[in-house]
Design an enzyme around this catalytic site. Structure first.
Site, short mmCIF file in Angstrom:
data_model
loop_
_atom_site.label_atom_id
_atom_site.label_comp_id
_atom_site.label_asym_id
_atom_site.label_seq_id
_atom_site.Cartn_x
_atom_site.Cartn_y
_atom_site.Cartn_z
CG PHE A 151 -1.93 1.14 1.15
CD1 PHE A 151 -3.20 0.92 0.64
CD2 PHE A 151 -1.61 2.43 1.55
CE1 PHE A 151 -4.13 1.96 0.53
CE2 PHE A 151 -2.52 3.47 1.45
CZ PHE A 151 -3.79 3.23 0.94
CG ASP A 236 5.89 3.77 1.58
OD1 ASP A 236 5.92 4.50 2.59
OD2 ASP A 236 4.87 3.63 0.88
CE LYS A 266 0.24 6.59 6.79
NZ LYS A 266 -1.20 6.69 6.75
C1 PLP Z 1 3.02 2.79 3.55
C2 PLP Z 1 2.18 3.91 3.03
N1 PLP Z 1 2.57 4.56 1.93
C3 PLP Z 1 1.85 5.59 1.42
C4 PLP Z 1 0.68 6.01 2.02
C5 PLP Z 1 -0.11 7.15 1.46
O1 PLP Z 1 -0.03 8.26 2.31
P1 PLP Z 1 -1.17 9.41 2.22
O2 PLP Z 1 -2.44 8.81 2.68
O3 PLP Z 1 -0.64 10.50 3.11
O4 PLP Z 1 -1.21 9.84 0.81
C6 PLP Z 1 0.24 5.34 3.17
C7 PLP Z 1 -1.04 5.74 3.80
O5 PLP Z 1 -1.63 5.05 4.54
C8 PLP Z 1 1.01 4.28 3.68
O6 PLP Z 1 0.62 3.62 4.78
#
Ligand code: PLP
Length: 469
Positions: A151, A236, A266
């Site tokens: 994700f 990530d 975050k």
């Molecule tokens: C591992 C990971 N990458 C990317 C994202 C995307 O972040 P955003 O919701 O701030 O766009 C999330 C969001 O939950 C995430 O958990």
């Protein structure tokens, strides 16, 4: 007349679900009602929320890992209010802002790996889009490899790297030339990189969906394979970074692993102002911004906003001063070990895994005949149902907010604030034990309640699973 926010909050108190049903997302409002998650939270501090009736809740989601330092942290709030009182400029755009330079220095010091350039974003998905673009430009290749169950956000590029059909479906065509490999499979990664045409391999060291953890040495091997293939390794860390695993970055757990790009977001904001950062090698940056004409060829309007930078600086200081990374390790182990100790007692529990305060509780078909029937019936009614049979009473009977971990419908994930105390761990474990005891009695009132909820959901056409996390 000046707007009076306190008056608005008081006058409108309790209208949350009515307003959402009318103006924002009626399905979501309905789903929350069916499962009894339709609370009106009106106060928040640290790891706790209070509803309008004054009931206190333990929050094990932390806004999907946004509140690593806890909600409404006074240090971040004071930094922001002081800064706002100073009338300092923000978003001049045609200038080099001071505060983003200061925050970049602080981030580089913590991240290391020779990642010498920092690009600021407002969200996690924007960081992912940035990494895709940077990797393509730097390598002159277009393929991106990602892991099953990944994700990385829900914008178009990030969606092409999403491991779950439910998110991808009906939004295509998605970005082409994105290849999926099974999570934790070194041979599959080797094969995917073997043609020398892959720009980047993007991986979450602990996956947001299901809290799946990379096996020891996987990221080291991935680093070696990426080097050999001329592919950039992108970590990530949007959810698992910022101290959650006990280190500033989760990739630090795997010695010998070395990312070329790291994405965080975050928790960097302390929850107050959206902010993210992409750290990368100098040569990658130089390839992207490769002439004066192209000096801002990739940018976004709010990327280096002063409030976001102040929130980031204050959040990093709290993380250090309160030794929250150390606490994540200590309390994560307490929570993980406490749950692991229940595994023999409760046959629905299949696996307990954790890295610091990122914990996955996975359930599977039990052994005894009676409970097998309960499991099968629940699964037939709704794939999420078993986990909801836990999250619902955790909230209604124990005031603990928990979540089903996305596409892996058999896992509950905990990502509480890193401020968690011994008493909070006991609060969670006591509640969880009680709910498990009740679910191991079949037939029984706990199961009747679950089936009732499933029937209501089917009648309402509702789903109670959040989209992003
Ligand atoms: C591992 C990971 N990458 C990317 C994202 C995307 O972040 P955003 O919701 O701030 O766009 C999330 C969001 O939950 C995430 O958990």
């Amino acid at each position: 007349m000046a707007i009076d926010i306190a008056q608005i909050l008081a006058a409108q108190s309790g209208r949350n679900y009515q307003l959402h049903a009318e103006h924002i997302n009626p399905r979501w409002a309905k789903a929350l009602g069916i499962i009894g998650f339709d609370k009106c939270y009106e106060r928040a501090e640290g790891a706790y929320l209070w509803d309008r009736e004054g009931n206190k809740y333990l929050d094990t989601l932390a806004g999907y890992s946004v509140f690593n330092i806890g909600r409404n942290h006074p240090v971040v709030r004071n930094a922001l209010t002081e800064f706002m009182a100073a009338d300092y400029p923000s978003l001049v755009q045609i200038e080099a802002p001071l505060l983003s330079g200061v925050l970049a220095e602080e981030l580089k010091r913590r991240v290391g790996y020779g990642l010498d350039r920092v690009y600021f974003t407002s969200t996690g998905a924007e960081g992912v889009e940035t990494a895709i673009k940077f990797a393509r430009k730097a390598t002159g290749r277009s393929e991106i490899v990602f892991a099953s169950n990944a994700f990385h956000g829900l914008t178009n590029g990030a969606l092409a790297l999403n491991g779950a059909e439910v998110f991808r479906q009906d939004f295509g065509p998605l970005l082409p030339q994105c290849r999926r490999v099974p999570f934790n499979d070194v041979d599959a990664l080797k094969e995917a990189l073997s043609q020398g045409d892959v720009a980047a391999f993007m991986i979450e060291p602990v996956q947001g969906k299901g809290a799946a953890v990379v096996t020891d040495g996987y990221l080291r091997e991935a680093t070696r394979l990426c080097r050999e293939a001329g592919t950039l390794l992108v970590s990530d860390e949007i959810q698992c970074g910022m101290g959650r695993t006990g280190h500033f970055l989760a990739i630090h757990e795997d010695e010998g692993a070395e990312p070329d790009i790291v994405i965080i977001s975050k928790s960097l904001s302390g929850g107050y102002v959206p902010v993210g950062a992409v750290l990368t090698r100098e040569w990658v940056y130089d390839k992207v911004f490769n002439s004066l004409d192209r000096a801002v060829v990739h940018s976004s309007t709010f990327g280096q906003g002063s409030l976001a930078m102040v929130a980031g600086l204050a959040t990093l200081s709290v993380l250090d001063d309160e030794k929250l990374m150390q606490n994540a390790k200590v309390q994560g182990d307490a929570l993980g070990q406490g749950l692991a100790a229940m595994k023999d007692e409760f046959e629905f529990i299949h696996d307990i895994r954790w890295r610091g305060l990122m914990v996955g509780i996975e359930f599977a078909k039990p052994k005894s005949l009676k409970l097998k029937t309960a499991w099968a019936t629940a699964n037939k009614l709704n794939k999420d149902l078993f986990c909801q049979a836990i999250t619902i009473p955790m909230l209604s009977d124990h005031n603990v907010l928990t979540q089903v971990a996305g596409n892996s419908m058999t896992t509950i994930k905990l990502t509480p604030p890193l401020t968690l105390t011994d008493a909070d761990v006991a609060w969670f474990l006591d509640g969880f034990r009680d709910v498990m005891q009740r679910l191991h009695r079949f037939p029984g009132p706990a199961w009747e309640a679950v089936y009732r909820i499933a029937r209501n959901a089917m009648q309402g056409g509702a789903t109670s699973r959040p989209a992003a996390e």
